[in-house]
Structure formats: structure tokens, C-alpha cells
Design a protein around this motif. Structure first.
Motif, PDB file in Angstrom:
ATOM      1  N   PRO A   1      50.759  40.596  69.560  1.00 19.99           N
ATOM      2  CA  PRO A   1      49.481  41.196  69.152  1.00 19.99           C
ATOM      3  C   PRO A   1      49.600  42.263  68.064  1.00 19.99           C
ATOM      4  O   PRO A   1      48.715  42.364  67.209  1.00 19.99           O
ATOM      5  N   PHE A   2      50.666  43.062  68.065  1.00 20.56           N
ATOM      6  CA  PHE A   2      50.793  44.103  67.048  1.00 20.56           C
ATOM      7  C   PHE A   2      50.962  43.507  65.656  1.00 20.56           C
ATOM      8  O   PHE A   2      50.285  43.908  64.703  1.00 20.56           O
ATOM      9  N   PHE A   3      51.863  42.536  65.514  1.00 18.66           N
ATOM     10  CA  PHE A   3      52.075  41.915  64.216  1.00 18.66           C
ATOM     11  C   PHE A   3      50.859  41.088  63.798  1.00 18.66           C
ATOM     12  O   PHE A   3      50.544  40.987  62.611  1.00 18.66           O
ATOM     13  N   ALA A   4      50.166  40.527  64.785  1.00 20.45           N
ATOM     14  CA  ALA A   4      48.915  39.831  64.496  1.00 20.45           C
ATOM     15  C   ALA A   4      47.867  40.820  63.978  1.00 20.45           C
ATOM     16  O   ALA A   4      47.089  40.493  63.079  1.00 20.45           O
ATOM     17  N   LEU A   5      47.849  42.030  64.536  1.00 15.62           N
ATOM     18  CA  LEU A   5      46.924  43.067  64.077  1.00 15.62           C
ATOM     19  C   LEU A   5      47.192  43.422  62.615  1.00 15.62           C
ATOM     20  O   LEU A   5      46.258  43.545  61.810  1.00 15.62           O
ATOM     21  N   LEU A   6      48.453  43.567  62.260  1.00 18.37           N
ATOM     22  CA  LEU A   6      48.797  43.836  60.858  1.00 18.37           C
ATOM     23  C   LEU A   6      48.330  42.687  59.967  1.00 18.37           C
ATOM     24  O   LEU A   6      47.800  42.902  58.874  1.00 18.37           O
ATOM     25  N   THR A   7      48.517  41.473  60.454  1.00 17.42           N
ATOM     26  CA  THR A   7      48.127  40.290  59.691  1.00 17.42           C
ATOM     27  C   THR A   7      46.618  40.227  59.509  1.00 17.42           C
ATOM     28  O   THR A   7      46.126  39.977  58.402  1.00 17.42           O
ATOM     29  N   ILE A   8      45.869  40.475  60.577  1.00 17.72           N
ATOM     30  CA  ILE A   8      44.412  40.381  60.473  1.00 17.72           C
ATOM     31  C   ILE A   8      43.842  41.508  59.621  1.00 17.72           C
ATOM     32  O   ILE A   8      42.818  41.329  58.956  1.00 17.72           O
ATOM     33  N   CYS A   9      44.502  42.651  59.583  1.00 15.83           N
ATOM     34  CA  CYS A   9      44.062  43.727  58.684  1.00 15.83           C
ATOM     35  C   CYS A   9      44.237  43.295  57.221  1.00 15.83           C
ATOM     36  O   CYS A   9      43.342  43.506  56.393  1.00 15.83           O
ATOM     37  N   GLY A  10      45.370  42.682  56.920  1.00 13.26           N
ATOM     38  CA  GLY A  10      45.569  42.140  55.572  1.00 13.26           C
ATOM     39  C   GLY A  10      44.567  41.045  55.258  1.00 13.26           C
ATOM     40  O   GLY A  10      44.029  40.973  54.147  1.00 13.26           O
ATOM     41  N   LEU A  11      44.307  40.197  56.239  1.00 13.69           N
ATOM     42  CA  LEU A  11      43.328  39.118  56.081  1.00 13.69           C
ATOM     43  C   LEU A  11      41.944  39.696  55.777  1.00 13.69           C
ATOM     44  O   LEU A  11      41.249  39.220  54.876  1.00 13.69           O
ATOM     45  N   PHE A  12      41.558  40.729  56.513  1.00 14.23           N
ATOM     46  CA  PHE A  12      40.262  41.362  56.324  1.00 14.23           C
ATOM     47  C   PHE A  12      40.109  41.870  54.879  1.00 14.23           C
ATOM     48  O   PHE A  12      39.097  41.625  54.226  1.00 14.23           O
ATOM     49  N   ILE A  13      41.147  42.524  54.388  1.00 13.63           N
ATOM     50  CA  ILE A  13      41.121  43.045  53.014  1.00 13.63           C
ATOM     51  C   ILE A  13      41.026  41.891  52.009  1.00 13.63           C
ATOM     52  O   ILE A  13      40.243  41.945  51.054  1.00 13.63           O
ATOM     53  N   LEU A  14      41.798  40.843  52.235  1.00 13.22           N
ATOM     54  CA  LEU A  14      41.757  39.695  51.320  1.00 13.22           C
ATOM     55  C   LEU A  14      40.396  39.003  51.329  1.00 13.22           C
ATOM     56  O   LEU A  14      39.933  38.533  50.281  1.00 13.22           O
ATOM     57  N   VAL A  15      39.752  38.948  52.483  1.00 11.79           N
ATOM     58  CA  VAL A  15      38.427  38.315  52.532  1.00 11.79           C
ATOM     59  C   VAL A  15      37.406  39.165  51.787  1.00 11.79           C
ATOM     60  O   VAL A  15      36.548  38.634  51.080  1.00 11.79           O
ATOM     61  N   ILE A  16      37.509  40.484  51.894  1.00 14.14           N
ATOM     62  CA  ILE A  16      36.619  41.349  51.122  1.00 14.14           C
ATOM     63  C   ILE A  16      36.815  41.082  49.625  1.00 14.14           C
ATOM     64  O   ILE A  16      35.837  40.944  48.873  1.00 14.14           O
ATOM     65  N   LEU A  17      38.059  40.988  49.196  1.00 12.59           N
ATOM     66  CA  LEU A  17      38.337  40.693  47.789  1.00 12.59           C
ATOM     67  C   LEU A  17      37.859  39.294  47.400  1.00 12.59           C
ATOM     68  O   LEU A  17      37.338  39.085  46.295  1.00 12.59           O
ATOM     69  N   THR A  18      38.010  38.345  48.307  1.00  9.99           N
ATOM     70  CA  THR A  18      37.537  36.985  48.045  1.00  9.99           C
ATOM     71  C   THR A  18      36.024  36.981  47.860  1.00  9.99           C
ATOM     72  O   THR A  18      35.509  36.348  46.935  1.00  9.99           O
ATOM     73  N   ILE A  19      35.322  37.695  48.721  1.00 11.60           N
ATOM     74  CA  ILE A  19      33.865  37.782  48.591  1.00 11.60           C
ATOM     75  C   ILE A  19      33.493  38.397  47.237  1.00 11.60           C
ATOM     76  O   ILE A  19      32.587  37.910  46.551  1.00 11.60           O
ATOM     77  N   LYS A  20      34.216  39.436  46.858  1.00 11.20           N
ATOM     78  CA  LYS A  20      33.953  40.082  45.562  1.00 11.20           C
ATOM     79  C   LYS A  20      34.098  39.083  44.419  1.00 11.20           C
ATOM     80  O   LYS A  20      33.230  38.989  43.547  1.00 11.20           O
ATOM     81  N   TRP A  21      35.189  38.320  44.431  1.00  9.48           N
ATOM     82  CA  TRP A  21      35.431  37.372  43.344  1.00  9.48           C
ATOM     83  C   TRP A  21      34.508  36.158  43.432  1.00  9.48           C
ATOM     84  O   TRP A  21      34.099  35.622  42.397  1.00  9.48           O
ATOM     85  N   PHE A  22      34.189  35.712  44.637  1.00  4.04           N
ATOM     86  CA  PHE A  22      33.236  34.615  44.766  1.00  4.04           C
ATOM     87  C   PHE A  22      31.883  35.039  44.187  1.00  4.04           C
ATOM     88  O   PHE A  22      31.202  34.245  43.546  1.00  4.04           O
ATOM     89  N   LYS A  23      31.505  36.288  44.420  1.00  6.14           N
ATOM     90  CA  LYS A  23      30.219  36.777  43.911  1.00  6.14           C
ATOM     91  C   LYS A  23      30.191  36.756  42.383  1.00  6.14           C
ATOM     92  O   LYS A  23      29.145  36.496  41.780  1.00  6.14           O
ATOM     93  N   VAL A  24      31.326  37.016  41.744  1.00  3.79           N
ATOM     94  CA  VAL A  24      31.401  36.951  40.279  1.00  3.79           C
ATOM     95  C   VAL A  24      31.094  35.531  39.805  1.00  3.79           C
ATOM     96  O   VAL A  24      30.424  35.336  38.792  1.00  3.79           O
ATOM     97  N   VAL A  25      31.557  34.542  40.559  1.00  4.58           N
ATOM     98  CA  VAL A  25      31.392  33.142  40.162  1.00  4.58           C
ATOM     99  C   VAL A  25      30.033  32.589  40.606  1.00  4.58           C
ATOM    100  O   VAL A  25      29.336  31.922  39.845  1.00  4.58           O
ATOM    101  N   ASN A  26      29.658  32.864  41.872  1.00  4.29           N
ATOM    102  CA  ASN A  26      28.415  32.331  42.421  1.00  4.29           C
ATOM    103  C   ASN A  26      28.014  33.172  43.634  1.00  4.29           C
ATOM    104  O   ASN A  26      28.745  33.194  44.627  1.00  4.29           O
TER     105      ASN A  26
END
Length: 158
Positions: A105-130
Motif C-alpha cells: 500500500p505505501f508504494f502504491a500510494l506513491l504511485t497513485i500520487c504520481g498518477l494523480f499529478i500526471l492526470v492533472i497534466l493530461t487534462i491540461k494538455w487535453f484542454k489545449v487540444v479539445n
């Protein structure tokens, strides 16, 4: 609907569902053994809710990615958006392997925190496109916020 758009959406959905299938296989290895023995917060949802929620989210993610892809991979912003999407999809699949497969669970927590940040960035870039493709990822980021809190609580309680 444009034939190329439909093909890209279908392919994107298939890719997302394949990642989900990998995660489901990792989950099956310990959902009825290790996971049931963990202490969970009172607000933890029943196990049956996760599969339908993730299927819906993967379909929405695939639609969003297909829309972005259809704008043309030669376009700089499309490439940036899809690279972010691909990396977050890899972390998405890794989370299940780490949490359920490796029972960490601890390493999964680190992973999901990184995932959360990447999804925020993905949303930002998706918004630029559409902007609609970005909007399709909002339920995903909301579910990830909940999943991150749940992951944290499971780690803290155990």
C-alpha cells in the motif's frame, strides 16, 4: 461521425480496457485473501463497485484520447497530450500491480500520487487540444482523488 475518429476512439478504448484487464488480473490475486483482511475506513465502498466504475472510466478515457488523437499526431500539442496520457495509463496499470499484486500500500500510494499529478497534466494538455476531451477526464480525476484518500487510509490503518 468521422470514420477515422471512430476508429481512433475504438482503438483508444481497447488500449484503456487492456490496461484495466491487467490491473484486474493483479487485483484478483489478492482481493479475496489479503485485501479482505486489511483494516479499511468506514467510507470504503463495497468491492463490487470498483469494476463497473473503472470500466466506465476506461471507456471515457478512451473516448477522450481518441478525440485528441484524431486532431493529428503530427501536431505538437496532440503529441504532448498523448504522451502524458500514455504515461498516466502506465502508472494506472502499475498501481494495481503494486497495491494488489505486490501487496504494498505505501508504494502504491506513491504511485497513485504520481498518477494523480500526471492526470492533472493530461487534462491540461487535453484542454489545449479539445475541451470536451478534457471534460471527459474529470470523473477520472475525481475518482482518483477518492482512490488516493482510500489508499492513504488503508496504508495508515495497516
Amino acid at each position: 461521425m468521422d470514420k477515422d475518429l471512430l476508429i481512433r476512439i475504438v482503438l483508444s478504448i481497447i488500449i484503456c480496457l487492456l490496461v484495466g484487464t491487467i490491473g484486474a488480473l493483479a487485483t484478483q490475486s489478492s482481493i479475496d485473501t489479503w485485501y479482505v483482511g486489511l483494516m479499511k475506513p468506514s467510507w470504503s465502498p463495497p468491492n463490487w463497485i470498483f469494476a463497473p466504475v473503472w470500466i466506465i472510466l476506461y471507456i471515457m478515457m478512451g473516448i477522450a484520447a481518441g478525440i485528441v488523437w484524431n486532431r493529428g499526431f503530427y501536431h505538437k500539442w496532440v503529441k504532448v497530450a498523448l504522451y502524458h496520457f500514455g504515461f498516466q495509463l502506465i502508472l494506472n496499470g502499475l498501481w494495481s500491480i503494486i497495491f494488489f499484486g505486490l501487496e504494498q500500500p505505501f508504494f502504491a500510494l506513491l504511485t497513485i500520487c504520481g498518477l494523480f499529478i500526471l492526470v492533472i497534466l493530461t487534462i491540461k494538455w487535453f484542454k489545449v487540444v479539445n475541451r470536451w476531451s478534457a471534460a471527459l477526464l474529470i470523473p477520472y480525476i475525481l475518482w482518483l482523488a477518492f482512490a488516493t484518500a482510500l489508499n492513504f487510509e488503508i496504508w495508515r490503518l495497516n
